[in-house]
Design an enzyme around this catalytic site. Structure first.
Site, PDB file in Angstrom:
ATOM      1  N   PHE A 110       0.848  -1.200   0.000  1.00  0.00           N
ATOM      2  CA  PHE A 110       0.000   0.000   0.000  1.00  0.00           C
ATOM      3  C   PHE A 110       0.887   1.255   0.000  1.00  0.00           C
ATOM      4  O   PHE A 110       1.879   1.309   0.715  1.00  0.00           O
ATOM      5  CB  PHE A 110      -0.890  -0.036   1.248  1.00  0.00           C
ATOM      6  CG  PHE A 110      -2.008   0.959   1.237  1.00  0.00           C
ATOM      7  CD1 PHE A 110      -3.192   0.681   0.578  1.00  0.00           C
ATOM      8  CD2 PHE A 110      -1.890   2.176   1.905  1.00  0.00           C
ATOM      9  CE1 PHE A 110      -4.238   1.596   0.575  1.00  0.00           C
ATOM     10  CE2 PHE A 110      -2.923   3.096   1.903  1.00  0.00           C
ATOM     11  CZ  PHE A 110      -4.106   2.801   1.240  1.00  0.00           C
ATOM     12  N   ASP A 157       0.930  -4.619   8.841  1.00  0.00           N
ATOM     13  CA  ASP A 157      -0.206  -3.742   8.577  1.00  0.00           C
ATOM     14  C   ASP A 157      -1.426  -4.640   8.385  1.00  0.00           C
ATOM     15  O   ASP A 157      -1.477  -5.445   7.445  1.00  0.00           O
ATOM     16  CB  ASP A 157       0.068  -2.887   7.322  1.00  0.00           C
ATOM     17  CG  ASP A 157      -0.988  -1.807   7.134  1.00  0.00           C
ATOM     18  OD1 ASP A 157      -2.147  -2.028   7.535  1.00  0.00           O
ATOM     19  OD2 ASP A 157      -0.652  -0.746   6.564  1.00  0.00           O
ATOM     20  N   TYR A 215     -11.679   1.877   9.673  1.00  0.00           N
ATOM     21  CA  TYR A 215     -12.828   2.321   8.862  1.00  0.00           C
ATOM     22  C   TYR A 215     -13.129   1.367   7.709  1.00  0.00           C
ATOM     23  O   TYR A 215     -13.992   1.642   6.895  1.00  0.00           O
ATOM     24  CB  TYR A 215     -12.606   3.751   8.339  1.00  0.00           C
ATOM     25  CG  TYR A 215     -11.267   3.997   7.672  1.00  0.00           C
ATOM     26  CD1 TYR A 215     -11.018   3.557   6.383  1.00  0.00           C
ATOM     27  CD2 TYR A 215     -10.257   4.675   8.347  1.00  0.00           C
ATOM     28  CE1 TYR A 215      -9.801   3.778   5.785  1.00  0.00           C
ATOM     29  CE2 TYR A 215      -9.024   4.897   7.756  1.00  0.00           C
ATOM     30  CZ  TYR A 215      -8.797   4.450   6.476  1.00  0.00           C
ATOM     31  OH  TYR A 215      -7.579   4.666   5.892  1.00  0.00           O
ATOM     32  N   LYS A 216     -12.418   0.241   7.642  1.00  0.00           N
ATOM     33  CA  LYS A 216     -12.693  -0.743   6.593  1.00  0.00           C
ATOM     34  C   LYS A 216     -13.664  -1.780   7.173  1.00  0.00           C
ATOM     35  O   LYS A 216     -14.817  -1.455   7.415  1.00  0.00           O
ATOM     36  CB  LYS A 216     -11.374  -1.315   6.079  1.00  0.00           C
ATOM     37  CG  LYS A 216     -10.590  -0.225   5.314  1.00  0.00           C
ATOM     38  CD  LYS A 216      -9.176  -0.570   4.943  1.00  0.00           C
ATOM     39  CE  LYS A 216      -8.563   0.610   4.173  1.00  0.00           C
ATOM     40  NZ  LYS A 216      -7.113   0.540   4.058  1.00  0.00           N
ATOM     41  N   ARG A 230     -11.462  -4.284  -8.024  1.00  0.00           N
ATOM     42  CA  ARG A 230     -11.422  -4.906  -6.705  1.00  0.00           C
ATOM     43  C   ARG A 230     -12.842  -4.973  -6.155  1.00  0.00           C
ATOM     44  O   ARG A 230     -13.529  -3.957  -6.053  1.00  0.00           O
ATOM     45  CB  ARG A 230     -10.529  -4.053  -5.800  1.00  0.00           C
ATOM     46  CG  ARG A 230     -10.077  -4.735  -4.552  1.00  0.00           C
ATOM     47  CD  ARG A 230      -9.150  -3.847  -3.762  1.00  0.00           C
ATOM     48  NE  ARG A 230      -9.859  -2.671  -3.243  1.00  0.00           N
ATOM     49  CZ  ARG A 230      -9.342  -1.847  -2.334  1.00  0.00           C
ATOM     50  NH1 ARG A 230      -8.140  -2.051  -1.870  1.00  0.00           N
ATOM     51  NH2 ARG A 230     -10.023  -0.805  -1.908  1.00  0.00           N
TER      52      ARG A 230
HETATM   53  C1  LIG Z   1      -6.314   1.618   4.154  1.00  0.00           C
HETATM   54  C2  LIG Z   1      -4.880   1.362   4.424  1.00  0.00           C
HETATM   55  C3  LIG Z   1      -4.087   2.312   5.081  1.00  0.00           C
HETATM   56  C4  LIG Z   1      -4.665   3.640   5.461  1.00  0.00           C
HETATM   57  O1  LIG Z   1      -3.792   4.492   6.133  1.00  0.00           O
HETATM   58  P1  LIG Z   1      -4.361   5.862   6.703  1.00  0.00           P
HETATM   59  O2  LIG Z   1      -3.263   6.409   7.510  1.00  0.00           O
HETATM   60  O3  LIG Z   1      -5.611   5.557   7.458  1.00  0.00           O
HETATM   61  O4  LIG Z   1      -4.712   6.729   5.540  1.00  0.00           O
HETATM   62  C5  LIG Z   1      -2.765   1.992   5.347  1.00  0.00           C
HETATM   63  N1  LIG Z   1      -2.245   0.802   4.967  1.00  0.00           N
HETATM   64  C6  LIG Z   1      -2.992  -0.131   4.328  1.00  0.00           C
HETATM   65  C7  LIG Z   1      -2.390  -1.441   3.955  1.00  0.00           C
HETATM   66  C8  LIG Z   1      -4.326   0.132   4.035  1.00  0.00           C
HETATM   67  O5  LIG Z   1      -5.052  -0.781   3.396  1.00  0.00           O
END
Ligand SMILES: *Cc1c(COP(=O)(O)O)cnc(C)c1O
Length: 402
Positions: A129, A199, A224-225, A374
């Site tokens: 990511f 992560d 938030y997911k 996706r």
């Molecule tokens: C959604 C997501 C993030 C989001 O990071 P934010 O700091 O909340 O913007 C980070 N890493 C991964 C792998 C994600 O899927």
């Protein structure tokens, strides 16, 4: 290729689904036409969130600063509940705070500060990511270290050597949906003297995770997911009890101070997970996270995972039957044990297909550059018929892009 089941059978599976009633616990517009296949990007709002946040605002109005008596420990109380329901984490190791990005910075920077002078390499996958890759670039630069980039996360174990301090990796890849073996990878890296920083953003609330049992030292993730905490809800940070005393959190703010209100001269970090806080926590957001976590706890992660595997298996099977003849390929692992809760479908014209699906209000997927559609199927509120209809509608759009 013939489809091995019918829509009627999917209706029957919905009728028999022991988790079906959870859909009614979410705010879903009566005029909603498109099928929401993006709960892995932003989960739906639980019905309970608005009254819970309204109650907090009421408390705020009545108690003003005295309200901090209730709020100050909330990041750790909700962290413990999240740890128990979703992370396999005993109490005192999880805080709800900051964003995933900031927590990642705290974790990787702390590891680099403690690493020996012979371990000056950080490792990441090229398909990780973006925020994770950028933060690794920043910490590498700040520490005068080297960033080693490997193609995919499953190549990391073979790519580390005794010059490496840490590897940062997602348990579930945000594009492909590939699910790694948390315990095996953590142990393999540790045996080479390398700290795994996990992560869990695309795993938490969808895939059972056992951080304590896997010997994980540091993990972060967003709420938030699949946790349905809402846009910008505070993230979480897991620091194992052993790691808390070994590493020093790099952002010295007053919420990490031993005696927060002494307003003392010098920074003296608090004990335990409290030292991993920085500034004033977002209490409204933490209340919303608490609601999301409670729903997952009530449903049970084992049941959610079982349904999720059935949903993604159905989606992959329909995509194979309907979409592969139209030039698409299923780009997620075929083995459900190696797959999170979303399915990636690759197509050379994925971007236009996604745009049509959204514009015509058929399906809300996500486009992931350069060629991935996706489709996320959050098991708490997605029906089997939603999977059928989402794939059926994708097929009808894809027919125009041959
Ligand atoms: C959604 C997501 C993030 C989001 O990071 P934010 O700091 O909340 O913007 C980070 N890493 C991964 C792998 C994600 O899927």
């Amino acid at each position: 290729m013939a489809v091995p089941f019918t829509r009627d059978e999917f209706e029957a599976r919905d009728a028999a689904d022991s988790l079906a009633a959870f859909r009614d616990r979410f705010v879903i517009g009566t005029d909603e036409i498109a099928i929401y296949a993006n709960g892995n990007s932003l989960g739906r709002p639980p019905r309970e969130t608005a009254p819970r946040v309204a109650a907090l605002i009421d408390q705020w109005g009545h108690e003003l600063t005295a309200g901090w008596g209730h709020w100050i420990d909330l990041p750790f109380e909700v962290g413990d509940r999240l740890g128990a329901a979703c992370l396999g984490a005993a109490s005192g190791q999880v805080a709800i705070a900051d964003s995933t990005s900031v927590n990642l910075y705290k974790a990787i920077s702390a590891v680099m500060s403690a690493a020996g002078s012979e371990r000056r390499t950080l490792v990441v996958a090229a398909d990780e990511f973006p925020t994770d890759r950028y933060l690794l670039q920043s910490v590498a630069e700040q520490h005068g270290a080297e960033l080693r980039v490997v193609p995919t996360a499953d190549a990391i174990v073979d790519a580390v050597d005794d010059t490496c301090a840490l590897a940062a990796l997602s348990l579930v890849n945000y594009r492909s949906g590939e699910l790694l073996d948390l315990a095996a990878v953590t142990a393999a890296l540790r045996s080479r003297g390398v700290t795994a920083v996990w992560d869990l953003s695309h795993a938490v609330g969808a895939v059972p995770v056992e951080l304590d049992r896997a010997g994980v030292e540091l993990a972060v993730g967003c709420t938030y997911k699949y946790l349905n905490g809402g846009p910008g809800a505070p993230a979480f940070l897991y620091v194992s009890a052993e790691t808390q005393s070994r590493l020093r959190q790099p952002l010295w703010g007053w919420f990490g101070q031993r005696d927060l209100f002494a307003m003392g001269d010098r920074y003296d970090p608090a004990d335990g997970i409290r030292a991993w806080m920085v500034g004033t926590p977002n209490i409204a957001g933490t209340c919303a996270v608490d609601v999301g976590v409670a729903l997952i706890a009530e449903a049970g992660l084992a049941a959610l995972r079982e349904k999720s595997v059935a949903l993604t298996s159905a989606a992959a099977s329909l995509a194979q039957s309907w979409l592969e003849p139209l030039g698409a390929t299923v780009a997620s692992p075929a083995d459900p044990e190696q797959r999170g809760a979303h399915v990636a479908v690759a197509h050379p014209r994925a971007q236009q297909i996604c745009a049509s699906l959204v514009d015509e209000r058929l399906v809300v997927p996500d486009f992931r550059f350069p060629d991935v559609i996706r489709l996320g199927f959050a098991p708490l509120y997605t029906r089997f018929t939603d999977v059928w209809d989402a794939l059926d509608r994708t097929r009808s759009v894809m027919e125009h892009f041959r």
